[in-house]
Scaffold this active site. Structure first.
Site, mmCIF file in Angstrom:
data_model
loop_
_atom_site.group_PDB
_atom_site.id
_atom_site.type_symbol
_atom_site.label_atom_id
_atom_site.label_comp_id
_atom_site.label_asym_id
_atom_site.label_seq_id
_atom_site.Cartn_x
_atom_site.Cartn_y
_atom_site.Cartn_z
ATOM 1 N N HIS B 119 0.872 -1.175 0.000
ATOM 2 C CA HIS B 119 0.000 0.000 0.000
ATOM 3 C C HIS B 119 0.915 1.233 0.000
ATOM 4 O O HIS B 119 2.008 1.192 0.578
ATOM 5 C CB HIS B 119 -0.827 -0.054 1.284
ATOM 6 N N ASP B 196 3.278 -4.649 7.838
ATOM 7 C CA ASP B 196 2.032 -3.903 7.726
ATOM 8 C C ASP B 196 0.875 -4.886 7.923
ATOM 9 O O ASP B 196 0.551 -5.669 7.035
ATOM 10 C CB ASP B 196 1.966 -3.243 6.336
ATOM 11 N N GLN B 199 -4.343 -5.338 6.947
ATOM 12 C CA GLN B 199 -5.356 -6.249 6.405
ATOM 13 C C GLN B 199 -5.282 -7.630 7.046
ATOM 14 O O GLN B 199 -5.917 -8.575 6.554
ATOM 15 C CB GLN B 199 -5.208 -6.371 4.874
ATOM 16 N N LYS B 222 -10.276 -0.475 10.517
ATOM 17 C CA LYS B 222 -10.471 -1.632 9.638
ATOM 18 C C LYS B 222 -10.863 -2.875 10.427
ATOM 19 O O LYS B 222 -10.923 -3.978 9.891
ATOM 20 C CB LYS B 222 -9.192 -1.900 8.837
ATOM 21 N N CYS B 360 -4.542 2.552 -3.754
ATOM 22 C CA CYS B 360 -3.290 3.033 -3.145
ATOM 23 C C CYS B 360 -2.163 2.036 -3.353
ATOM 24 O O CYS B 360 -1.367 1.788 -2.434
ATOM 25 C CB CYS B 360 -3.471 3.322 -1.660
HETATM 26 C C1 LIG Z 1 -2.318 -2.926 3.495
HETATM 27 C C2 LIG Z 1 -2.655 -1.550 3.968
HETATM 28 N N1 LIG Z 1 -1.715 -0.789 4.519
HETATM 29 C C3 LIG Z 1 -1.964 0.439 4.976
HETATM 30 C C4 LIG Z 1 -3.216 1.005 4.887
HETATM 31 C C5 LIG Z 1 -3.419 2.406 5.392
HETATM 32 O O1 LIG Z 1 -4.186 2.411 6.543
HETATM 33 P P1 LIG Z 1 -4.667 3.769 7.206
HETATM 34 O O2 LIG Z 1 -5.229 4.607 6.102
HETATM 35 O O3 LIG Z 1 -5.694 3.349 8.194
HETATM 36 O O4 LIG Z 1 -3.490 4.411 7.842
HETATM 37 C C6 LIG Z 1 -4.230 0.250 4.298
HETATM 38 C C7 LIG Z 1 -5.608 0.761 4.161
HETATM 39 O O5 LIG Z 1 -5.980 1.651 3.487
HETATM 40 C C8 LIG Z 1 -3.949 -1.048 3.834
HETATM 41 O O6 LIG Z 1 -4.894 -1.789 3.249
#
Ligand SMILES: Cc1ncc(COP(=O)(O)O)c(C=O)c1O
Lengths: 148, 406
Positions: B119, B196, B199, B222, B360
């Site tokens: 991401h 990370d 998910q 999430k 993203c």
């Molecule tokens: C794999 C992953 N990493 C990071 C994020 C970013 O999370 P957040 O926007 O809650 O900081 C997301 C979600 O958008 C994600 O799916």
């Protein structure tokens, strides 16, 4: 499924729009161009590059390339048809008119000077898609900003 | 797993005259009444600034906030609650580590390793760090089955990277990465590992200690909790050696005119008034998920993903993206020449909420050779009927675009 076209979807995806999406007019790049502007919709990733060949204050030729949804592609295609051969000032006036139509002006939607682009009047019902329909026109606006 | 739909008030509203079919939980999840009530209850009976007051209410608010820290530690198997830092979410947690650890650990010419399925929030902070320190950022490629390419990963590790980072579960492909193996290999190469877990934590049992990740990060929103709260789980020894990320109240021990000493963990990394409401909501979400059982949650989602893949495969000219084998509840696809944004608009008219775009993950989109995909993601409240509604809505899209019914 809603009866008729309460959702506005049939109007949004009418044949003329799908035709421009699938067979875009004036697609590609100009070898000789006076203005080139690339614009993107960062939220959705749509990208569009617009080439203009100016002869004095007349748009002698125009091409666009890039990728995006049916609305952004069809709108850019219709725009190129509309502005080719027009004076820059006329093209910019059309951009203003088109913008009014997408923001719900019924009067603009009846304005014959918008030609086939009037088919996009229904986009006004889908606020998140308005930016798609404006991508090509915004590129025109930007590339002609300093022109008479 | 029990039917939980009645716990989620928003699922009972209509969209364009249809039942809301919410298939965008990878972006953010809906909230059960238990979480909403916990937040209302907090403001109705407990609200005060934490760590600052000698009065009863402040003590209770602080206790509530710190209790959630312990709950988070237990939920993800972190041995020490002092290694649980509350943050805004995954993005802030990664930026914290990139900026704080990066400052002391990464020098000119060093290597940082990422993968092609990250991401943007697990990519851009490392790009910024590499740029600032004149370090190399190496991106590990993926296999034809959309897994991290192990040969490429080993090659990257030969550069003795200072930091290695990868996602636990891909938000586009649903790929579940072998975190323990990848971490061991990276440790053998002398790297510090950040995973990370945005998910993963919401969707499957996670034990950070067993994975041995140095840093593990996720977002509350999430996993049924409110937006604006998340956690960085770090090994206390590493966190102790890192400089503060933000300065301000809460994170200090003694402040002199021109210098200060810092509070011990975890407060060193929690400058300013924290999101207590969010933490309280996160605690309620964890209790809710615990009661369901994370094994059950994972099984429910994987069964739905399998069913969705099966049903979607019957749609003519539909292309699926992601690994052939086991995957999390994430299904990305494109349909004929219908752009994903058009798909999202059309299925929305039937009450079906899916995501369209690059999610993203633009480097991954380039490798998939598409500008965008449509994506349906599943959570505890989704059902087979939701998948059926998606399939029916996609048939409508085909009709509108002039394709005959299959
Ligand atoms: C794999 C992953 N990493 C990071 C994020 C970013 O999370 P957040 O926007 O809650 O900081 C997301 C979600 O958008 C994600 O799916």
């Amino acid at each position: 499924m809603p009866d008729g076209d309460a959702s506005g979807l049939t109007e949004l995806y009418q044949e003329l729009i799908l035709d421009h999406y699938r067979r875009p007019r004036n697609q590609g790049s100009l070898e000789a161009y006076t203005r080139r502007v690339a614009l993107a919709n960062p939220t959705c990733g749509d990208e569009l590059e617009l080439d203009l060949l100016l002869d004095g204050d007349t748009i002698a030729d125009v091409r666009f390339s890039g990728h995006g949804c049916s609305i952004s592609q069809a709108s850019a295609s219709m725009m190129t048809q509309l502005i080719k051969g027009k004076k820059v000032a006329e093209a910019r006036a059309l951009a203003v008119r088109f913008n009014e139509m997408l923001h719900g002006s019924a009067e603009a939607a009846r304005d014959k000077s918008l030609g086939e682009a009037r088919a996009l009047a229904g986009v006004a019902k889908f606020p998140v898609r308005v930016k798609c329909a404006l991508l090509g026109w915004n590129a025109l606006e930007e590339s002609t900003r300093s022109q008479p | 797993m029990r039917d939980v739909r009645s716990d989620f008030p928003i699922l009972h509203r209509e969209v364009h005259g249809h039942r809301l079919v919410y298939l965008d939980s990878a972006a953010t999840t809906q909230k059960p009444r238990q979480v909403i009530d916990a937040i209302v209850e907090y403001y109705s009976s407990l609200n005060a600034n934490v760590h600052r007051g000698a009065y009863d209410l402040a003590v209770r608010a602080t206790e509530a906030y710190e209790a959630v820290r312990a709950e988070v530690a237990t939920f993800v198997g972190a041995p020490d609650p002092n290694g649980v830092i509350f943050v805004r979410g995954t993005t802030e947690a990664i930026n914290l580590v990139a900026s704080s650890l990066g400052r002391v650990r990464v020098q000119k010419g060093d290597t940082i390793v990422v993968t092609a399925m990250e991401h943007h929030s697990n990519l851009i902070p490392w790009q910024l760090l590499a740029e600032a320190r004149e370090a190399h950022l190496v991106m590990v490629e993926l296999t034809a089955d959309w897994q991290i390419d192990l040969a490429g990963y080993r090659r990257a590790l030969e550069r003795s990277p200072k930091i290695v980072t990868f996602t636990h579960v891909s938000n586009v492909l649903g790929t579940i990465n072998p975190v323990a193996d990848l971490t061991r290999l990276a440790h053998d190469a002398g790297a510090v590992v950040l995973v990370d877990g945005a998910q993963a934590v919401p969707h499957m049992p996670v034990n950070v200690a067993a994975l041995d990740a140095d840093f593990y990060v996720f977002s509350g929103h999430k996993m049924l909790a409110p937006m604006g709260i998340g956690a960085l789980i770090g090994k206390p020894a590493l966190l102790d050696a890192m400089p503060p990320y933000q300065g301000g109240g809460e994170m200090i021990r003694t402040v002199h005119d021109t210098s200060a000493t810092y509070a011990p963990l975890p407060h060193k990394f929690e400058a300013g008034t924290p999101n207590v409401e969010g933490a309280v909501g996160l605690g309620a979400a964890i209790r809710y998920l615990d009661a369901l059982g994370m094994d059950e949650v994972a099984a429910h989602e994987r069964a739905l993903a399998r069913y969705a893949l099966e049903r979607l495969a019957t749609i003519d000219a539909l292309t699926l993206y992601g690994p052939a084998g086991d995957r999390a509840g994430v299904v990305s696809f494109t349909l004929a020449d219908i752009h994903p944004h058009d798909l999202a608009t059309i299925v929305d008219s039937e009450g079906v909420a899916i995501r369209a775009g690059h999610h993203c993950a633009q480097p991954l989109m380039r490798r998939l050779d598409v500008a965008a995909t449509a994506r349906a993601t599943f959570y505890v409240y989704n059902t087979r009927e939701d998948v059926d509604a998606l399939v029916a809505a996609l048939e409508k899209a085909r009709t509108l675009f002039g394709y005959a019914h299959a």
